[in-house]
Design an enzyme around this catalytic site. Structure first.
Site, mmCIF file in Angstrom:
data_model
loop_
_atom_site.group_PDB
_atom_site.id
_atom_site.type_symbol
_atom_site.label_atom_id
_atom_site.label_comp_id
_atom_site.label_asym_id
_atom_site.label_seq_id
_atom_site.Cartn_x
_atom_site.Cartn_y
_atom_site.Cartn_z
ATOM 1 N N ASN A 3 34.022 64.391 161.420
ATOM 2 C CA ASN A 3 34.183 64.261 160.417
ATOM 3 C C ASN A 3 35.688 63.199 160.350
ATOM 4 O O ASN A 3 36.348 63.863 160.067
ATOM 5 C CB ASN A 3 33.336 64.262 159.287
ATOM 6 C CG ASN A 3 33.980 63.933 158.153
ATOM 7 O OD1 ASN A 3 34.272 62.337 157.517
ATOM 8 N ND2 ASN A 3 33.922 64.226 156.786
ATOM 9 N N TRP A 4 35.989 61.883 160.968
ATOM 10 C CA TRP A 4 36.855 61.355 160.925
ATOM 11 C C TRP A 4 38.013 61.008 159.420
ATOM 12 O O TRP A 4 38.718 61.165 159.024
ATOM 13 C CB TRP A 4 37.090 60.265 161.580
ATOM 14 C CG TRP A 4 37.368 60.138 163.311
ATOM 15 C CD1 TRP A 4 37.083 62.338 163.756
ATOM 16 C CD2 TRP A 4 37.382 59.647 164.186
ATOM 17 N NE1 TRP A 4 36.630 61.735 165.313
ATOM 18 C CE2 TRP A 4 37.185 60.900 165.384
ATOM 19 C CE3 TRP A 4 37.809 57.966 163.907
ATOM 20 C CZ2 TRP A 4 37.572 59.962 166.542
ATOM 21 C CZ3 TRP A 4 37.576 57.662 165.543
ATOM 22 C CH2 TRP A 4 37.924 58.834 167.103
ATOM 23 N N LYS A 5 37.366 60.922 158.164
ATOM 24 C CA LYS A 5 37.234 60.858 156.878
ATOM 25 C C LYS A 5 38.152 59.203 157.044
ATOM 26 O O LYS A 5 37.702 58.558 157.778
ATOM 27 C CB LYS A 5 37.857 61.799 156.562
ATOM 28 C CG LYS A 5 37.546 63.064 156.588
ATOM 29 C CD LYS A 5 38.094 64.366 155.764
ATOM 30 C CE LYS A 5 37.453 65.784 155.661
ATOM 31 N NZ LYS A 5 38.002 66.762 155.185
ATOM 32 N N HIS B 174 29.458 64.968 150.243
ATOM 33 C CA HIS B 174 30.627 65.594 150.784
ATOM 34 C C HIS B 174 31.083 65.766 149.306
ATOM 35 O O HIS B 174 31.457 65.665 148.628
ATOM 36 C CB HIS B 174 31.468 64.805 152.217
ATOM 37 C CG HIS B 174 32.485 65.412 152.582
ATOM 38 N ND1 HIS B 174 33.621 65.767 151.684
ATOM 39 C CD2 HIS B 174 32.874 65.721 153.616
ATOM 40 C CE1 HIS B 174 34.838 66.452 152.632
ATOM 41 N NE2 HIS B 174 33.909 67.001 153.900
ATOM 42 N N GLU C 60 34.594 65.669 149.137
ATOM 43 C CA GLU C 60 35.584 64.200 148.566
ATOM 44 C C GLU C 60 34.387 63.685 147.550
ATOM 45 O O GLU C 60 35.122 62.486 146.653
ATOM 46 C CB GLU C 60 36.256 64.271 149.817
ATOM 47 C CG GLU C 60 37.097 65.252 150.090
ATOM 48 C CD GLU C 60 37.795 64.957 151.542
ATOM 49 O OE1 GLU C 60 37.302 63.944 152.251
ATOM 50 O OE2 GLU C 60 38.249 66.177 152.059
ATOM 51 N N GLU D 86 30.199 73.806 153.029
ATOM 52 C CA GLU D 86 31.975 73.857 153.212
ATOM 53 C C GLU D 86 31.872 73.897 152.057
ATOM 54 O O GLU D 86 32.807 73.172 150.943
ATOM 55 C CB GLU D 86 31.820 72.200 153.464
ATOM 56 C CG GLU D 86 31.560 71.667 154.694
ATOM 57 C CD GLU D 86 32.588 70.209 154.710
ATOM 58 O OE1 GLU D 86 32.170 70.047 156.282
ATOM 59 O OE2 GLU D 86 32.166 69.520 153.765
ATOM 60 N N GLY E 176 40.240 71.619 154.500
ATOM 61 C CA GLY E 176 42.187 71.220 155.001
ATOM 62 C C GLY E 176 42.708 72.422 154.820
ATOM 63 O O GLY E 176 43.809 71.916 154.680
ATOM 64 N N SER F 173 38.347 74.118 157.992
ATOM 65 C CA SER F 173 39.006 74.715 158.640
ATOM 66 C C SER F 173 38.383 75.133 159.813
ATOM 67 O O SER F 173 39.349 76.321 160.348
ATOM 68 C CB SER F 173 40.247 75.714 157.226
ATOM 69 O OG SER F 173 40.476 74.814 156.908
ATOM 70 N N GLY G 240 36.736 68.367 160.114
ATOM 71 C CA GLY G 240 37.543 66.983 160.012
ATOM 72 C C GLY G 240 38.462 67.065 160.593
ATOM 73 O O GLY G 240 38.355 66.518 161.745
ATOM 74 N N GLY G 241 39.397 68.007 160.161
ATOM 75 C CA GLY G 241 41.276 67.832 160.416
ATOM 76 C C GLY G 241 40.879 68.290 162.076
ATOM 77 O O GLY G 241 41.415 67.271 163.370
HETATM 78 P P1 PGA Z 1 38.483 70.300 157.790
HETATM 79 O O1 PGA Z 1 37.757 69.312 157.293
HETATM 80 O O2 PGA Z 1 37.728 70.525 158.936
HETATM 81 O O3 PGA Z 1 39.342 69.447 158.150
HETATM 82 O O4 PGA Z 1 38.892 71.353 157.128
HETATM 83 C C1 PGA Z 1 35.735 69.612 156.860
HETATM 84 C C2 PGA Z 1 34.987 68.277 156.483
HETATM 85 O O5 PGA Z 1 35.817 68.862 155.027
HETATM 86 O O6 PGA Z 1 34.216 68.180 156.930
#
Ligand code: PGA
Length: 254
Positions: A10-12, A93, A95, A165, A171, A211, A232-233
């Protein structure tokens, strides 16, 4: 029969066309790692370019509107995503829930829009730290999913994945313990079986997110009822993302 581990990046809100080389590298290596299903959800602007690059990996989006078209400035419909080459969409998600006030009901409406457009779903859930500390994580997440998930879905095993999640793990570099992940995924599995039946609900992949890195991926992916990871990251460079994909392949082989 268990499906292949599903590793989704997930590149956000990260990535311009200069990042297409990362997508290409991921795709070319994913061709060698057939034991894992690999996918990327880049920002909207890169869906079509990544789709054109991708020979092996799946391409999807990070959200969609719940209507097909209309006067919704700045929004994107599921039909448009499919037209751009997306095969799936991440919905609900945390966010989106936190920054855009998305409710479980809205996530459910978006699921229906995505299904109508022929997209597969990755439906997200997860509790805040206060909820976990109060001992309510499981009941919160199950209630979230009861409303967010579609009421019925043919071929749910193929067309749906759920991503657990915990918000406090996203993150932050912190991850849930494997015991907590196993307990939560077990509770989610019970709900999936109740809703979609043993044959389909019993094999829908439940991804863990928060993470996930090459260093911890193997331990997480080996945990009971973990069918993959939403990353994500660590999905932003081919090197770290492929480390997680390789861990998925190892777990599948062992
Ligand atoms: P993260 O994000 O791997 O940077 O913790 C995961 C996500 O929000 O899908």
């Amino acid at each position: 029969m268990a499906l292949r581990p599903y590793i989704v990046g997930n590149w956000k809100m990260n990535g311009t066309r200069s990042m297409l080389s990362e997508a290409r590298s991921i795709d070319r290596s994913a061709q060698r790692l057939m034991k894992v299903e690999v996918a990327l959800a880049p920002p909207y602007t890169l869906i079509h370019p990544v789709h054109r690059e991708a020979e092996q990996i799946g391409v999807g989006a990070q959200d969609c509107h719940h209507e097909v078209e209309g006067a919704h400035t700045g929004d994107i419909s599921a039909t448009m995503l499919a037209d751009a080459g997306a095969k799936f969409v991440i919905l609900g998600h945390s966010e989106r829930r936190q920054n855009h006030g998305e409710t479980d009901e809205l996530v459910n409406a978006k699921c229906h829009a995505a299904i109508s457009a022929g997209l597969k779903l990755i439906v997200c859930c997860g509790e805040a730290e206060e909820t976990r500390n109060a001992g309510n994580a499981e009941s919160f997440v199950i209630a979230q999913l009861r409303t967010s998930l579609p009421e019925t879905l043919d071929d749910a095993a193929e067309r749906l994945a759920v991503a657990y999640e915990p918000i406090w793990a996203i993150g932050t570099g912190r991850t849930a313990t494997t015991d907590d992940i196993a307990a939560m995924h077990g509770a989610i599995r019970a709900l999936l079986i109740e809703r979609f039946g043993e044959e389909q609900g019993g094999v829908v992949r439940i991804l863990y997110g928060g993470s996930v890195k090459p260093e911890n991926a193997r331990e997480i992916l080996e945990t009971a009822d973990v069918g993959g990871a939403l990353v994500g990251g660590a999905s932003l460079t081919a090197e770290s993302f492929l480390g997680i994909v390789a861990a998925g392949a190892d777990v599948q082989e062992s």
